[in-house]
Design a protein around this motif. Sequence first.
Motif, PDB file in Angstrom:
ATOM      1  N   LYS A  11      -9.483  -9.109  16.531  1.00  0.00           N
ATOM      2  CA  LYS A  11      -9.166  -8.285  15.367  1.00  0.00           C
ATOM      3  C   LYS A  11      -9.022  -9.178  14.138  1.00  0.00           C
ATOM      4  O   LYS A  11      -9.047 -10.407  14.221  1.00  0.00           O
ATOM      5  N   GLY A  12      -8.858  -8.517  12.999  1.00  0.00           N
ATOM      6  CA  GLY A  12      -8.504  -9.213  11.771  1.00  0.00           C
ATOM      7  C   GLY A  12      -9.444 -10.324  11.369  1.00  0.00           C
ATOM      8  O   GLY A  12     -10.667 -10.219  11.472  1.00  0.00           O
ATOM      9  N   LEU A  13      -8.862 -11.419  10.897  1.00  0.00           N
ATOM     10  CA  LEU A  13      -9.643 -12.529  10.373  1.00  0.00           C
ATOM     11  C   LEU A  13     -10.539 -13.153  11.428  1.00  0.00           C
ATOM     12  O   LEU A  13     -11.700 -13.479  11.150  1.00  0.00           O
ATOM     13  N   GLY A  14     -10.028 -13.329  12.640  1.00  0.00           N
ATOM     14  CA  GLY A  14     -10.821 -13.962  13.692  1.00  0.00           C
ATOM     15  C   GLY A  14     -12.085 -13.195  14.016  1.00  0.00           C
ATOM     16  O   GLY A  14     -13.156 -13.779  14.201  1.00  0.00           O
ATOM     17  N   PHE A  15     -11.969 -11.865  14.086  1.00  0.00           N
ATOM     18  CA  PHE A  15     -13.152 -11.050  14.360  1.00  0.00           C
ATOM     19  C   PHE A  15     -14.166 -11.179  13.227  1.00  0.00           C
ATOM     20  O   PHE A  15     -15.371 -11.336  13.470  1.00  0.00           O
ATOM     21  N   GLN A  16     -13.700 -11.094  12.001  1.00  0.00           N
ATOM     22  CA  GLN A  16     -14.607 -11.153  10.858  1.00  0.00           C
ATOM     23  C   GLN A  16     -15.292 -12.514  10.747  1.00  0.00           C
ATOM     24  O   GLN A  16     -16.486 -12.584  10.425  1.00  0.00           O
ATOM     25  N   MET A  90       0.967 -15.824  15.684  1.00  0.00           N
ATOM     26  CA  MET A  90       1.840 -14.662  15.631  1.00  0.00           C
ATOM     27  C   MET A  90       2.974 -14.940  14.651  1.00  0.00           C
ATOM     28  O   MET A  90       3.461 -16.070  14.556  1.00  0.00           O
ATOM     29  N   VAL A  91       3.382 -13.900  13.914  1.00  0.00           N
ATOM     30  CA  VAL A  91       4.479 -14.055  12.963  1.00  0.00           C
ATOM     31  C   VAL A  91       5.833 -13.834  13.628  1.00  0.00           C
ATOM     32  O   VAL A  91       6.865 -14.310  13.140  1.00  0.00           O
ATOM     33  N   GLU A  92       5.839 -13.117  14.743  1.00  0.00           N
ATOM     34  CA  GLU A  92       7.077 -12.896  15.472  1.00  0.00           C
ATOM     35  C   GLU A  92       7.547 -14.192  16.155  1.00  0.00           C
ATOM     36  O   GLU A  92       6.710 -15.025  16.484  1.00  0.00           O
ATOM     37  N   PRO A  93       8.861 -14.356  16.323  1.00  0.00           N
ATOM     38  CA  PRO A  93       9.942 -13.411  16.035  1.00  0.00           C
ATOM     39  C   PRO A  93      10.402 -13.491  14.574  1.00  0.00           C
ATOM     40  O   PRO A  93      10.509 -14.584  14.015  1.00  0.00           O
ATOM     41  N   ASP A 190      -4.797  -7.469   4.778  1.00  0.00           N
ATOM     42  CA  ASP A 190      -4.471  -6.159   5.340  1.00  0.00           C
ATOM     43  C   ASP A 190      -4.786  -6.177   6.836  1.00  0.00           C
ATOM     44  O   ASP A 190      -5.829  -5.710   7.277  1.00  0.00           O
ATOM     45  N   THR A 191      -3.858  -6.726   7.612  1.00  0.00           N
ATOM     46  CA  THR A 191      -4.049  -6.899   9.044  1.00  0.00           C
ATOM     47  C   THR A 191      -2.857  -6.335   9.807  1.00  0.00           C
ATOM     48  O   THR A 191      -1.847  -5.953   9.227  1.00  0.00           O
ATOM     49  N   GLU A 192      -2.973  -6.337  11.140  1.00  0.00           N
ATOM     50  CA  GLU A 192      -1.856  -5.898  11.974  1.00  0.00           C
ATOM     51  C   GLU A 192      -0.632  -6.790  11.801  1.00  0.00           C
ATOM     52  O   GLU A 192       0.505  -6.329  11.948  1.00  0.00           O
ATOM     53  N   MET A 193      -0.840  -8.063  11.471  1.00  0.00           N
ATOM     54  CA  MET A 193       0.303  -8.945  11.240  1.00  0.00           C
ATOM     55  C   MET A 193       1.142  -8.443  10.077  1.00  0.00           C
ATOM     56  O   MET A 193       2.384  -8.466  10.130  1.00  0.00           O
ATOM     57  N   LEU A 220      -3.141  -6.590  -0.849  1.00  0.00           N
ATOM     58  CA  LEU A 220      -3.620  -7.235   0.368  1.00  0.00           C
ATOM     59  C   LEU A 220      -5.142  -7.326   0.363  1.00  0.00           C
ATOM     60  O   LEU A 220      -5.831  -6.319   0.197  1.00  0.00           O
ATOM     61  N   ARG A 221      -5.658  -8.518   0.570  1.00  0.00           N
ATOM     62  CA  ARG A 221      -7.113  -8.694   0.653  1.00  0.00           C
ATOM     63  C   ARG A 221      -7.628  -8.183   1.995  1.00  0.00           C
ATOM     64  O   ARG A 221      -6.920  -8.190   2.997  1.00  0.00           O
ATOM     65  N   GLN A 222      -8.895  -7.784   2.015  1.00  0.00           N
ATOM     66  CA  GLN A 222      -9.542  -7.408   3.256  1.00  0.00           C
ATOM     67  C   GLN A 222      -9.901  -8.666   4.052  1.00  0.00           C
ATOM     68  O   GLN A 222     -10.386  -9.649   3.484  1.00  0.00           O
ATOM     69  N   PRO A 223      -9.680  -8.653   5.365  1.00  0.00           N
ATOM     70  CA  PRO A 223     -10.031  -9.825   6.179  1.00  0.00           C
ATOM     71  C   PRO A 223     -11.491 -10.245   6.041  1.00  0.00           C
ATOM     72  O   PRO A 223     -11.798 -11.435   6.113  1.00  0.00           O
TER      73      PRO A 223
END
Length: 251
Positions: A11-16, A90-93, A190-193, A220-223
């Motif tokens: 997803k997101g940047l990696g997919f693009q 990942m941004v979590e926790p 603009d991602t799930e993160m 938010l920029r598009q990935p």
Amino acid sequence: MEMALVTGVSKGLGFQISKILTEQNIEVIGLSRSTNEKVQSLITNSKGRYSHISADLTHLDDIESLMKRVCERIADAKPHKLYVVNNASMVEPIERVGFLDHHAIQKAVQLNLLAPMLINNTLLKELRNEAVEVIIVNVTSGAAERPIHGWSVYNATKAAVNMHTEVAGLEQENTNGSNKIVAFSPGIMDTEMQGTIRSAEEDAFADINTFLGFKTNGKLRQPSDVAKALVGLILNEQLQNGKIYHVDELI
């Protein structure tokens, strides 16, 4: 022939990034924990230029053996250039020190920091005697450069990624070889993160209203746009070893 290895590709940047690289006739190996319809479509439509390996990069004991197999595949293909994009993170926790779960800390450190360090180390070791120029990009964050309430783990791992990049880049420069190691800061996308960030508790994340505003105000920029900037950088620019590149300088 050119090849690429990209992590966090579902997803997101990696997919693009993966999609754009295949469109440039570069053979891409994608790593992520799972696949989805988008990844399956890319596999089908890439005419053999994209392949996927399911791998959980939080399982550190598996990374060296996985990367050795990947390196054997790369060596057999004999590309003259290999692009590596360490994107998975990942941004979590999101929580204050003193309220953090220890398992969550460990998982984030493993994915955000230890995985790219192990990947980079294994690649440069196993491909040392191959006639291939290795271009490594570690995806970092602006959070590496400023403290953010509730982000002690993410901030620390990304700051460490930057220093790893600077030291490894210095080492490569001192060898007078052709390999390059840089970092890329993609800004806010603009991602799930971002969705994860906006769902945090205000007590845990004091800046939540700022990040809510990024979404509502269209900041938010598009990935896909960020991915174009990153791919353009590594394909077209003379990279400086150890440098942290920022998307705002490229778009």
